[in-house]
Design an enzyme around this catalytic site. Structure first.
Site, PDB file in Angstrom:
ATOM      1  CE  LYS A  93     -12.319   1.273   1.081  1.00 47.36           C
ATOM      2  NZ  LYS A  93     -11.846   2.235   2.087  1.00 47.36           N
ATOM      3  CG  HIS A 132       9.568 -29.740  -0.394  1.00 46.32           C
ATOM      4  ND1 HIS A 132      10.079 -30.964  -0.746  1.00 46.32           N
ATOM      5  CD2 HIS A 132      10.444 -29.217   0.499  1.00 46.32           C
ATOM      6  CE1 HIS A 132      11.203 -31.187  -0.087  1.00 46.32           C
ATOM      7  NE2 HIS A 132      11.438 -30.144   0.685  1.00 46.32           N
ATOM      8  CD  GLU A 167      -3.312  -0.536   2.012  1.00 45.87           C
ATOM      9  OE1 GLU A 167      -3.117   0.260   2.955  1.00 45.87           O
ATOM     10  OE2 GLU A 167      -4.371  -1.173   1.877  1.00 45.87           O
TER      11      GLU A 167
END
Lengths: 431, 431
Positions: A419, A305, A284
């Site tokens: 948003k 792995h 951010e």
């Protein structure tokens, strides 16, 4: 003295010393700006360690103790920076990989997603238990925590008497305005204040993080001692004497050489949320204007792995930051096997952690061989003091890195776009 | 009929149809090679759905039922492909976010790291409980699971009678050779076989995955029905009719346009291990020879408040694959709040999952606007059949993608380099 060392031994193939020192002048001027009396907005966290007074810590401690006494479960309602700091510290210092700590309430999290399955399971699980809620939101209108709090408020009102509910719900929010402030004042909830000049991802050591941490049994006085040490030691413009800036500069140089991904690596599964907190802080703060480093995280050897093949042998877009936290919470010697059928008896005489540390070291060497730069952050051990130090150091690193890269590390314009889109599609009045 | 749709509606800005069809010839020839009688090594999984017979499923079911009856806890000992398939299916279909399922033993995992803290906590937690162990390793000498099994074998030998131990330990390993085969035969453990021609990351629906899944209460007959459907439907060279190949081709085109990172996105936290399984499958199969796509994963909306800023507005190195699993395990309507202080009453009338789905859709639109391509994989609902279908589809996608990109999707040479380095530093005889 610094509680975190930046080890550059694995970087020799990837950069020269003069590339670091060439940035000193720029670092100095950004440092002076950050510490000046007209510092940018949202830099309240820089000197926050100096403003933490005994009285406010005592109040946090007192409320935490009440909740410890009267709760089986404490639900922390918040998203992003409103829960990641607390969860990073709690999970790192109180590993509860398999069993809960019997001396502290169970800490659960809500309002961090919109999963109906998650909410239904949570409500079922709370049924019949002594529950308290900490709801954390500056505005009180962020969709996820506000929605979750509707369910939890109903649950509390149904399960406890009005007087008891007032003791069991704490709101951490703006001092004066916003929906949560209004609701808390109307309902008579206890409140703590989110400082105006500290953004969510920098708020771990404000009441936002400290209250849940104290409930979980973290020693918040020791945390603040670590913060004070970090504040003092990392207030130094010199790259070679300031590990936060040194680390920022190393990252910048690697990024400029085409390393667009930073892999935060630890060898302990209980550091998972510490690296999640890092991911928010760095993504951010720096990921904007088509710039920035994409932070990812792995736990070794688990992910060797799984993703190890790509790191070793895939496209060279990555560098790694190993977080080596030193002495583990518990250790145990490698046992003997009669007949040595599995061929591991050569490890007998070592502890499991010694094997783990050797695997980390060997992996760093292998990755360097595979053309992956490794920065190693090293600590002697992990306790309240050194963890707070590390986290404050990371905040200072990302502030410096953002400015070095020409972006404002304290805004998050990209979060607003999604948003707005969400509100439109949901039909929110005014969108 | 396909149980997974590939929605390309969010890709129009990023590629043209002819780029997809241009690859048909190459896809056809790779398809024929994969299905020919002289297919490459380690392609046993391709036709494996046809070889699963009722008898072997019954034996898995029988042993699983015994373990369900006599165990409080079953510890699965394995790393990488030896645990990720089972964990992906169990966590996805039996969400246990907060509470254990009382009808099944608790499934725990070991041998997937070298953390001493993890091992000490695990051993403490097992004390006094009815424990069974499934140890999974082709060779029996992989450091992590072999080391963990030493501890767990000691624990079992100390806690149960020799006859009881034989019932409580199952080894899944090579048919004839290797350390674990030798140990199992010597100790009289029950065993299941890992087929020779199926690599770890493709082994989810062999006994490696099926035994733990059956213990957790997954319907393995339904899983195999999904596999059979996938095997039949995805045996088609035509890109437009084969979702596995269509998805492979879309990924390749995006990668060639500079998208080096693929972000697997889901909106349900219980899909976490499904995306972890994806990460191994794709990274190990394709991340080699300086090629490949780095797989990462996010849960929305959680990570929109953490990494969303970078995705929206950071450097354009990423594309996203949304895994939209349709109908959730549970749903619940948005409650009303008197006075609407938080401003969310406009959502009343919707369920939480409807809000969640809208957020996902709005986010896809926002990310496309931010120059991030989104591939959307869509299912009607998530059950044994459709999940097995999806996972088989991913295997076929990565096999096709590897060959299209000129690498062998069935080896993992980069994993060997770090192992050799580890053995050297640990002083293993012969290194």
């Amino acid at each position: 003295m610094s509680l975190v060392r930046v080890n550059t031994a694995f970087l020799h193939n990837f950069m020269a010393t003069h590339e670091v020192t060439a940035l000193q002048e720029q670092v100095t001027s950004i440092h002076q700006m950050l510490h000046s009396t007209d510092a940018p907005d949202f830099t309240g966290w820089v000197d926050y360690p100096n403003t933490l007074n005994t009285e406010s810590l005592h109040r946090i401690q007192y409320v935490a103790q009440e909740m410890r006494n009267n709760s089986d479960i404490v639900v922390v309602v918040g998203i992003g920076g409103s829960y990641l700091g607390a969860r990073a510290v709690i999970d790192t210092l109180k590993p509860q990989l398999f069993q809960k700590d019997n001396n502290a309430p169970e800490i659960l999290y809500a309002g961090l997603n919109i999963s109906s399955t998650y909410m239904v399971e949570l409500l079922n699980y709370l049924e019949g238990k002594r529950v308290s809620i900490i709801v954390i939101s500056k505005s009180g209108t962020t969709t996820e925590p506000a929605l979750a709090f509707r369910f939890l408020k109903n649950f509390m009102d149904k399960s406890f008497s009005p007087d008891d509910v007032k003791k069991r719900i704490v709101a951490i929010t703006d001092e004066k305005q916003g929906a949560l402030r209004k609701l808390a004042d109307k309902q008579g909830y206890q409140t703590f204040i989110i400082p105006d000049d500290i953004g969510g991802r920098f708020s771990a050591f404000t009441p936002v993080g400290l209250l849940p941490m104290a409930i979980a049994g973290i020693d918040i006085h020791k945390l603040t001692q670590g913060l004070t040490k970090a504040h003092k030691h990392l207030n130094n413009h010199n790259i070679e004497q300031n590990e936060a800036y040194h680390y920022a500069v190393l990252r910048l140089i690697l990024n400029r050489k085409g390393r667009d991904v930073e892999n935060y690596v630890s060898s302990e599964p209980n550091l998972y949320y510490l690296t999640e907190w890092c991911k928010q802080l760095f993504a951010e703060s720096e990921g904007k204007d088509n710039k920035g480093i994409l932070p990812i995280a792995m736990t070794f050897s688990t992910d060797l792995h799984s993703l190890g093949q790509y790191v070793q042998d895939g496209k060279n877009i990555m560098f790694e930051t190993f977080i080596n936290t030193g002495k583990p919470t518990a250790d145990i010697p490698v046992p003997t096997l009669d007949g040595d059928i599995d061929g591991l008896n050569y490890l007998v005489g070592k502890t499991v952690n010694e094997v783990n540390q050797t695997v980390m070291h060997a992996t760093a060497l292998a990755h360097v061989e595979g053309n992956v730069p490794v920065i190693s952050l090293e600590m002697d051990n992990l306790d309240e003091e050194s963890l707070a130090y590390l986290m404050y150091m990371f905040m200072k690193t990302t502030a410096m890195a953002g400015y070095l890269n020409g972006v404002d590390p304290f805004n998050q314009p990209g979060v607003e776009i999604y948003k707005t889109n969400v509100f439109k599609l949901l039909g929110k009045p005014g969108y």
